[in-house]
Design a protein around this motif. Structure first.
Motif, PDB file in Angstrom:
ATOM      1  N   SER A 190     -17.458  63.930 -28.108  1.00  0.00           N
ATOM      2  CA  SER A 190     -17.129  62.851 -27.166  1.00  0.00           C
ATOM      3  C   SER A 190     -16.181  61.839 -27.796  1.00  0.00           C
ATOM      4  CB  SER A 190     -18.405  62.161 -26.680  1.00  0.00           C
ATOM      5  OG  SER A 190     -18.962  61.304 -27.666  1.00  0.00           O
ATOM      6  N   LYS A 191     -16.367  61.552 -29.065  1.00  0.00           N
ATOM      7  CA  LYS A 191     -15.498  60.581 -29.735  1.00  0.00           C
ATOM      8  C   LYS A 191     -14.121  61.160 -30.029  1.00  0.00           C
ATOM      9  CE  LYS A 191     -18.337  57.185 -29.598  1.00  0.00           C
ATOM     10  NZ  LYS A 191     -18.044  56.032 -28.707  1.00  0.00           N
ATOM     11  N   ALA A 192     -14.064  62.468 -30.275  1.00  0.00           N
ATOM     12  CA  ALA A 192     -12.760  63.109 -30.417  1.00  0.00           C
ATOM     13  C   ALA A 192     -11.994  63.038 -29.096  1.00  0.00           C
ATOM     14  CB  ALA A 192     -12.937  64.563 -30.850  1.00  0.00           C
ATOM     15  N   ALA A 193     -12.713  63.202 -27.987  1.00  0.00           N
ATOM     16  CA  ALA A 193     -12.090  63.080 -26.672  1.00  0.00           C
ATOM     17  C   ALA A 193     -11.565  61.670 -26.444  1.00  0.00           C
ATOM     18  CB  ALA A 193     -13.089  63.459 -25.581  1.00  0.00           C
ATOM     19  N   ILE A 194     -12.322  60.676 -26.879  1.00  0.00           N
ATOM     20  CA  ILE A 194     -11.874  59.288 -26.755  1.00  0.00           C
ATOM     21  C   ILE A 194     -10.566  59.077 -27.521  1.00  0.00           C
ATOM     22  CG2 ILE A 194     -12.389  56.939 -27.586  1.00  0.00           C
ATOM     23  CD1 ILE A 194     -13.745  57.459 -25.006  1.00  0.00           C
ATOM     24  N   SER A 195     -10.458  59.660 -28.707  1.00  0.00           N
ATOM     25  CA  SER A 195      -9.245  59.498 -29.509  1.00  0.00           C
ATOM     26  C   SER A 195      -8.028  60.072 -28.791  1.00  0.00           C
ATOM     27  CB  SER A 195      -9.419  60.171 -30.873  1.00  0.00           C
ATOM     28  OG  SER A 195     -10.406  59.523 -31.635  1.00  0.00           O
ATOM     29  N   GLN A 196      -8.160  61.258 -28.226  1.00  0.00           N
ATOM     30  CA  GLN A 196      -7.031  61.857 -27.520  1.00  0.00           C
ATOM     31  C   GLN A 196      -6.741  61.108 -26.224  1.00  0.00           C
ATOM     32  OE1 GLN A 196      -4.844  63.629 -28.525  1.00  0.00           O
ATOM     33  NE2 GLN A 196      -3.972  64.993 -26.993  1.00  0.00           N
ATOM     34  N   MET A 197      -7.786  60.677 -25.538  1.00  0.00           N
ATOM     35  CA  MET A 197      -7.599  59.897 -24.322  1.00  0.00           C
ATOM     36  C   MET A 197      -6.850  58.602 -24.614  1.00  0.00           C
ATOM     37  SD  MET A 197     -10.553  58.627 -21.674  1.00  0.00           S
ATOM     38  CE  MET A 197     -11.130  57.261 -22.700  1.00  0.00           C
ATOM     39  N   THR A 198      -7.167  57.973 -25.736  1.00  0.00           N
ATOM     40  CA  THR A 198      -6.479  56.752 -26.131  1.00  0.00           C
ATOM     41  C   THR A 198      -4.983  56.984 -26.222  1.00  0.00           C
ATOM     42  OG1 THR A 198      -8.395  55.900 -27.356  1.00  0.00           O
ATOM     43  CG2 THR A 198      -6.231  55.049 -27.987  1.00  0.00           C
ATOM     44  N   ARG A 199      -4.592  58.061 -26.870  1.00  0.00           N
ATOM     45  CA  ARG A 199      -3.172  58.340 -27.044  1.00  0.00           C
ATOM     46  C   ARG A 199      -2.489  58.678 -25.719  1.00  0.00           C
ATOM     47  NH1 ARG A 199      -5.351  60.624 -31.935  1.00  0.00           N
ATOM     48  NH2 ARG A 199      -5.676  62.641 -30.925  1.00  0.00           N
ATOM     49  N   CYS A 200      -3.177  59.449 -24.882  1.00  0.00           N
ATOM     50  CA  CYS A 200      -2.584  59.816 -23.584  1.00  0.00           C
ATOM     51  C   CYS A 200      -2.396  58.594 -22.683  1.00  0.00           C
ATOM     52  CB  CYS A 200      -3.455  60.856 -22.894  1.00  0.00           C
ATOM     53  SG  CYS A 200      -3.441  62.485 -23.668  1.00  0.00           S
ATOM     54  N   PHE A 201      -3.417  57.757 -22.594  1.00  0.00           N
ATOM     55  CA  PHE A 201      -3.305  56.548 -21.785  1.00  0.00           C
ATOM     56  C   PHE A 201      -2.226  55.620 -22.348  1.00  0.00           C
ATOM     57  CE2 PHE A 201      -7.928  56.505 -19.941  1.00  0.00           C
ATOM     58  CZ  PHE A 201      -7.624  57.652 -19.222  1.00  0.00           C
ATOM     59  N   ALA A 202      -2.185  55.500 -23.666  1.00  0.00           N
ATOM     60  CA  ALA A 202      -1.177  54.639 -24.292  1.00  0.00           C
ATOM     61  C   ALA A 202       0.231  55.090 -23.915  1.00  0.00           C
ATOM     62  CB  ALA A 202      -1.351  54.660 -25.812  1.00  0.00           C
ATOM     63  N   LEU A 203       0.450  56.388 -23.925  1.00  0.00           N
ATOM     64  CA  LEU A 203       1.767  56.932 -23.596  1.00  0.00           C
ATOM     65  C   LEU A 203       2.143  56.638 -22.153  1.00  0.00           C
ATOM     66  CD1 LEU A 203       4.163  58.647 -24.593  1.00  0.00           C
ATOM     67  CD2 LEU A 203       2.888  60.679 -23.851  1.00  0.00           C
ATOM     68  N   GLU A 204       1.198  56.820 -21.238  1.00  0.00           N
ATOM     69  CA  GLU A 204       1.488  56.610 -19.819  1.00  0.00           C
ATOM     70  C   GLU A 204       1.677  55.147 -19.457  1.00  0.00           C
ATOM     71  OE1 GLU A 204      -0.426  58.584 -16.627  1.00  0.00           O
ATOM     72  OE2 GLU A 204      -1.097  60.265 -17.863  1.00  0.00           O
ATOM     73  N   TRP A 205       0.925  54.276 -20.102  1.00  0.00           N
ATOM     74  CA  TRP A 205       0.888  52.887 -19.657  1.00  0.00           C
ATOM     75  C   TRP A 205       1.739  51.936 -20.486  1.00  0.00           C
ATOM     76  CZ3 TRP A 205      -5.180  53.140 -19.263  1.00  0.00           C
ATOM     77  CH2 TRP A 205      -5.510  53.943 -18.157  1.00  0.00           C
ATOM     78  N   ALA A 206       2.411  52.439 -21.508  1.00  0.00           N
ATOM     79  CA  ALA A 206       3.231  51.565 -22.353  1.00  0.00           C
ATOM     80  C   ALA A 206       4.307  50.852 -21.539  1.00  0.00           C
ATOM     81  CB  ALA A 206       3.869  52.379 -23.483  1.00  0.00           C
ATOM     82  N   LYS A 207       4.872  51.542 -20.558  1.00  0.00           N
ATOM     83  CA  LYS A 207       5.944  50.933 -19.754  1.00  0.00           C
ATOM     84  C   LYS A 207       5.426  49.768 -18.916  1.00  0.00           C
ATOM     85  CE  LYS A 207       5.449  54.306 -15.974  1.00  0.00           C
ATOM     86  NZ  LYS A 207       6.127  55.396 -15.230  1.00  0.00           N
ATOM     87  N   HIS A 208       4.108  49.684 -18.756  1.00  0.00           N
ATOM     88  CA  HIS A 208       3.511  48.572 -18.008  1.00  0.00           C
ATOM     89  C   HIS A 208       3.008  47.460 -18.942  1.00  0.00           C
ATOM     90  CE1 HIS A 208       3.721  50.980 -14.375  1.00  0.00           C
ATOM     91  NE2 HIS A 208       3.063  51.951 -14.974  1.00  0.00           N
ATOM     92  N   LYS A 209       3.368  47.553 -20.203  1.00  0.00           N
ATOM     93  CA  LYS A 209       2.960  46.572 -21.224  1.00  0.00           C
ATOM     94  C   LYS A 209       1.442  46.549 -21.414  1.00  0.00           C
ATOM     95  CE  LYS A 209       6.990  43.618 -20.498  1.00  0.00           C
ATOM     96  NZ  LYS A 209       7.473  42.235 -20.198  1.00  0.00           N
TER      97      LYS A 209
END
Length: 256
Positions: free
Chosen positions: A164-183
């Motif tokens: 579950s924590k490994a999933a959180i780590s990958q989710m963090t990176r995916c969300f960061a990539l998608e939402w960076a343009k929204h600051k």
């Protein structure tokens, strides 16, 4: 820029899931005493209210709100209530989690589902709701996911929790990539071994001493060891950080 300004969180409205006890309360405390308006979320109203009282005694501003992160019908209304009482959430700390210890050959499907429902699905839905509102208002914000050194460090009898924590780590990176343009910054902290109600089953008896002896610093994490990492990720000091992971474990993950 001086440190007091760089690490200032006094304008933040911070929602901390699992904020009534353990690491969640430690995170809420450092935010509250540094001026953030903090919302403690969880299932046990009595525990939350006691935690709020403790933060208020320290001079912080905090309220409690019941949220079961597994229930979609509670998430959006909770954000609505926070907006009405305090304003829009600018900082979300996804800390709510459950653990399980058993041999991998005995891991039941239902147990795996329960761990994933809270640790992964709950964090994802909370982050999604926070991001929707940050995007709606065009204001950006910060999301901090609490992972674990076990996201990368194999250990016996914790397969469900570690996965579950490994999933959180990958989710963090995916969300960061998608939402960076929204600051919107999305980062994670990876705590090592801290004595909390969550880790009690692992550290009972001689366990605490064993884990401390395996740590290069010779001890477990204490009450304020996460403060610096949290203030960094919650403040403008991390304005150019997203998709990052900060490990706070006394060197446990690199060995003795």
């Amino acid at each position: 820029m001086r440190a007091a300004e760089l690490f200032d969180v006094s304008g933040e409205i911070a929602l901390v899931t699992g904020g009534g006890t353990g690491i969640g309360f430690k995170i809420a405390r450092v935010l509250a005493v540094n001026g953030a308006r903090v919302v403690l979320a969880g299932e046990d109203q009595g525990t939350l209210e006691a935690a709020v009282a403790s933060l208020c005694e320290l001079g912080g501003h905090a309220i409690a709100i019941p949220i079961d992160v597994r229930r979609d019908d509670m998430i959006a209304p909770s954000f609505d209530r926070i907006e009405k009482e305090l304003g829009p959430v600018s900082l979300l700390v996804n800390n709510a989690g459950i653990a399980h210890r058993d041999k991998a050959v005995k891991l039941a499907r239902e147990t795996l589902r329960d761990v994933m429902a809270v640790n992964v699905e709950g964090a994802a839905m909370m982050a999604q709701e926070a991001a929707r509102r940050m995007i709606r208002d065009g204001r950006g914000g910060s999301i901090i996911n609490v992972s674990s050194v076990l996201s990368e460090l194999p250990m016996r009898q914790v397969a469900a929790y570690s996965a579950s924590k490994a999933a959180i780590s990958q989710m963090t990176r995916c969300f960061a990539l998608e939402w960076a343009k929204h600051k919107i910054r999305v980062n994670e902290i990876r705590p090592g071994w801290f004595e909390t109600s969550l880790t009690d089953p692992f550290l009972k008896g001689a366990g605490a001493g064993v884990m401390a002896n395996q740590n290069p610093t010779g001890r477990l994490g204490d009450s304020h060891d996460l403060d610096g990492a949290i203030l960094l990720l919650a403040s403008r000091a991390s304005v150019y950080m997203t998709g990052s992971a900060i490990t706070v474990d006394g060197g446990h993950s690199i060995g003795r």
